[in-house]
Design a protein around this motif. Sequence first.
Motif, PDB file in Angstrom:
ATOM      1  N   GLU A  61       0.834  -1.202   0.000  1.00 51.18           N
ATOM      2  CA  GLU A  61       0.000   0.000   0.000  1.00 51.18           C
ATOM      3  C   GLU A  61       0.867   1.250   0.000  1.00 51.18           C
ATOM      4  OE1 GLU A  61      -2.507  -0.426   3.404  1.00 51.18           O
ATOM      5  OE2 GLU A  61      -3.684  -2.039   2.510  1.00 51.18           O
ATOM      6  N   THR A  62       1.945   1.228   0.786  1.00 51.37           N
ATOM      7  CA  THR A  62       2.852   2.377   0.848  1.00 51.37           C
ATOM      8  C   THR A  62       3.535   2.584  -0.496  1.00 51.37           C
ATOM      9  OG1 THR A  62       3.254   1.933   3.184  1.00 51.37           O
ATOM     10  CG2 THR A  62       4.820   3.359   2.072  1.00 51.37           C
ATOM     11  N   ASP A  63       4.001   1.475  -1.104  1.00 51.95           N
ATOM     12  CA  ASP A  63       4.653   1.579  -2.409  1.00 51.95           C
ATOM     13  C   ASP A  63       3.692   2.121  -3.456  1.00 51.95           C
ATOM     14  OD1 ASP A  63       6.941   0.607  -1.283  1.00 51.95           O
ATOM     15  OD2 ASP A  63       6.741  -1.427  -2.098  1.00 51.95           O
ATOM     16  N   THR A  64       2.471   1.634  -3.436  1.00 49.34           N
ATOM     17  CA  THR A  64       1.470   2.099  -4.393  1.00 49.34           C
ATOM     18  C   THR A  64       1.187   3.580  -4.182  1.00 49.34           C
ATOM     19  OG1 THR A  64       0.464  -0.088  -4.386  1.00 49.34           O
ATOM     20  CG2 THR A  64      -0.859   1.704  -5.259  1.00 49.34           C
ATOM     21  N   LYS A  65       1.104   3.978  -2.923  1.00 56.92           N
ATOM     22  CA  LYS A  65       0.843   5.380  -2.602  1.00 56.92           C
ATOM     23  C   LYS A  65       1.993   6.259  -3.089  1.00 56.92           C
ATOM     24  CE  LYS A  65      -0.253   8.307   1.362  1.00 56.92           C
ATOM     25  NZ  LYS A  65      -0.373   8.350   2.822  1.00 56.92           N
ATOM     26  N   ASP A  66       3.244   5.798  -2.852  1.00 57.49           N
ATOM     27  CA  ASP A  66       4.409   6.568  -3.283  1.00 57.49           C
ATOM     28  C   ASP A  66       4.451   6.693  -4.805  1.00 57.49           C
ATOM     29  OD1 ASP A  66       5.197   6.926  -0.688  1.00 57.49           O
ATOM     30  OD2 ASP A  66       6.738   5.357  -0.723  1.00 57.49           O
ATOM     31  N   LEU A  67       4.140   5.595  -5.503  1.00 54.27           N
ATOM     32  CA  LEU A  67       4.175   5.638  -6.959  1.00 54.27           C
ATOM     33  C   LEU A  67       3.079   6.540  -7.512  1.00 54.27           C
ATOM     34  CD1 LEU A  67       4.901   1.915  -7.880  1.00 54.27           C
ATOM     35  CD2 LEU A  67       6.448   3.862  -8.073  1.00 54.27           C
ATOM     36  N   SER A  68       1.932   6.529  -6.871  1.00 53.81           N
ATOM     37  CA  SER A  68       0.836   7.338  -7.386  1.00 53.81           C
ATOM     38  C   SER A  68       1.108   8.821  -7.171  1.00 53.81           C
ATOM     39  CB  SER A  68      -0.483   6.932  -6.720  1.00 53.81           C
ATOM     40  OG  SER A  68      -0.454   7.230  -5.336  1.00 53.81           O
ATOM     41  N   GLN A  69       1.812   9.154  -6.094  1.00 53.58           N
ATOM     42  CA  GLN A  69       2.107  10.562  -5.848  1.00 53.58           C
ATOM     43  C   GLN A  69       3.162  11.068  -6.823  1.00 53.58           C
ATOM     44  OE1 GLN A  69       3.174  10.846  -1.752  1.00 53.58           O
ATOM     45  NE2 GLN A  69       1.061  10.901  -1.052  1.00 53.58           N
ATOM     46  N   GLY A  70       4.238  10.331  -7.002  1.00 59.08           N
ATOM     47  CA  GLY A  70       5.284  10.709  -7.938  1.00 59.08           C
ATOM     48  C   GLY A  70       5.907  12.044  -7.589  1.00 59.08           C
ATOM     49  N   LEU A  71       6.572  12.631  -8.563  1.00 56.33           N
ATOM     50  CA  LEU A  71       7.216  13.928  -8.372  1.00 56.33           C
ATOM     51  C   LEU A  71       6.268  15.044  -8.792  1.00 56.33           C
ATOM     52  CD1 LEU A  71      10.758  13.178  -9.850  1.00 56.33           C
ATOM     53  CD2 LEU A  71      10.143  13.361  -7.446  1.00 56.33           C
ATOM     54  N   SER A  72       6.382  16.139  -8.089  1.00 52.84           N
ATOM     55  CA  SER A  72       5.589  17.305  -8.481  1.00 52.84           C
ATOM     56  C   SER A  72       6.144  17.852  -9.795  1.00 52.84           C
ATOM     57  CB  SER A  72       5.658  18.372  -7.390  1.00 52.84           C
ATOM     58  OG  SER A  72       6.980  18.872  -7.292  1.00 52.84           O
ATOM     59  N   LYS A  73       5.382  18.724 -10.417  1.00 52.53           N
ATOM     60  CA  LYS A  73       5.794  19.276 -11.710  1.00 52.53           C
ATOM     61  C   LYS A  73       7.108  20.047 -11.584  1.00 52.53           C
ATOM     62  CE  LYS A  73       3.763  21.245 -15.778  1.00 52.53           C
ATOM     63  NZ  LYS A  73       3.403  20.129 -16.613  1.00 52.53           N
ATOM     64  N   SER A  74       7.271  20.798 -10.506  1.00 52.14           N
ATOM     65  CA  SER A  74       8.510  21.564 -10.329  1.00 52.14           C
ATOM     66  C   SER A  74       9.706  20.632 -10.135  1.00 52.14           C
ATOM     67  CB  SER A  74       8.384  22.526  -9.147  1.00 52.14           C
ATOM     68  OG  SER A  74       8.122  21.816  -7.955  1.00 52.14           O
ATOM     69  N   LYS A  75       9.497  19.547  -9.397  1.00 51.07           N
ATOM     70  CA  LYS A  75      10.606  18.600  -9.209  1.00 51.07           C
ATOM     71  C   LYS A  75      10.901  17.853 -10.505  1.00 51.07           C
ATOM     72  CE  LYS A  75      10.697  18.115  -4.291  1.00 51.07           C
ATOM     73  NZ  LYS A  75      11.150  17.274  -3.219  1.00 51.07           N
ATOM     74  N   GLN A  76       9.872  17.611 -11.305  1.00 52.71           N
ATOM     75  CA  GLN A  76      10.106  16.982 -12.605  1.00 52.71           C
ATOM     76  C   GLN A  76      10.950  17.901 -13.489  1.00 52.71           C
ATOM     77  OE1 GLN A  76       6.237  16.010 -14.165  1.00 52.71           O
ATOM     78  NE2 GLN A  76       6.011  14.205 -12.847  1.00 52.71           N
ATOM     79  N   ASN A  77      10.682  19.207 -13.428  1.00 48.12           N
ATOM     80  CA  ASN A  77      11.486  20.167 -14.198  1.00 48.12           C
ATOM     81  C   ASN A  77      12.933  20.163 -13.717  1.00 48.12           C
ATOM     82  OD1 ASN A  77       9.369  20.988 -15.817  1.00 48.12           O
ATOM     83  ND2 ASN A  77       8.773  22.666 -14.449  1.00 48.12           N
ATOM     84  N   LEU A  78      13.112  20.132 -12.392  1.00 49.83           N
ATOM     85  CA  LEU A  78      14.471  20.075 -11.851  1.00 49.83           C
ATOM     86  C   LEU A  78      15.159  18.773 -12.260  1.00 49.83           C
ATOM     87  CD1 LEU A  78      13.922  21.507  -8.258  1.00 49.83           C
ATOM     88  CD2 LEU A  78      15.095  22.620 -10.169  1.00 49.83           C
ATOM     89  N   GLN A  79      14.403  17.688 -12.257  1.00 48.97           N
ATOM     90  CA  GLN A  79      14.966  16.404 -12.667  1.00 48.97           C
ATOM     91  C   GLN A  79      15.404  16.457 -14.131  1.00 48.97           C
ATOM     92  OE1 GLN A  79      12.236  13.064 -12.766  1.00 48.97           O
ATOM     93  NE2 GLN A  79      13.886  11.625 -12.272  1.00 48.97           N
ATOM     94  N   ASN A  80      14.603  17.094 -14.973  1.00 53.66           N
ATOM     95  CA  ASN A  80      14.968  17.228 -16.390  1.00 53.66           C
ATOM     96  C   ASN A  80      16.261  18.022 -16.547  1.00 53.66           C
ATOM     97  OD1 ASN A  80      12.757  15.768 -17.226  1.00 53.66           O
ATOM     98  ND2 ASN A  80      11.475  17.573 -17.559  1.00 53.66           N
ATOM     99  N   LEU A  81      16.393  19.119 -15.808  1.00 48.69           N
ATOM    100  CA  LEU A  81      17.633  19.905 -15.868  1.00 48.69           C
ATOM    101  C   LEU A  81      18.823  19.075 -15.396  1.00 48.69           C
ATOM    102  CD1 LEU A  81      16.456  23.377 -14.500  1.00 48.69           C
ATOM    103  CD2 LEU A  81      17.285  22.864 -16.809  1.00 48.69           C
TER     104      LEU A  81
END
Length: 117
Positions: A61-81
């Motif tokens: 349940e915790t893993d599923t919850k973590d996967l469903s939340q994922g990264l926020s849009k701002s963190k995704q942008n930082l990850q792309n950079l």
Amino acid sequence: MSKTDLYEQLLTIEQQAKLTFDGITEMKAVLSKVLEENAELEIENKHLREHLQELQQTTEETDTKDLSQGLSKSKQNLQNLYEEGFHICPYFYGSRRENDEPCAFCNDVIYGERTAD
């Protein structure tokens, strides 16, 4: 065969029967103890399996919850950079990562959990 020989043989057989009976009694006691321990272990095993199953369900349940939340849009942008080869940490922000080496500070910015201080 004389009466005394017969009597001595009967005494010997009686002693052997007594020893055999004592051995059987001892084996019976040991078997009872083993069966009792076995029953206790079966119960403990059942409880441990149930507990393990609960833990696995909680983890899933915790893993599923973590996967469903994922990264926020701002963190995704930082990850792309970061994936493009730039530092996004406060220490080296904007500078290029040499040989695309990993940076613990950048990874902490992207994947680290922030708590309200």
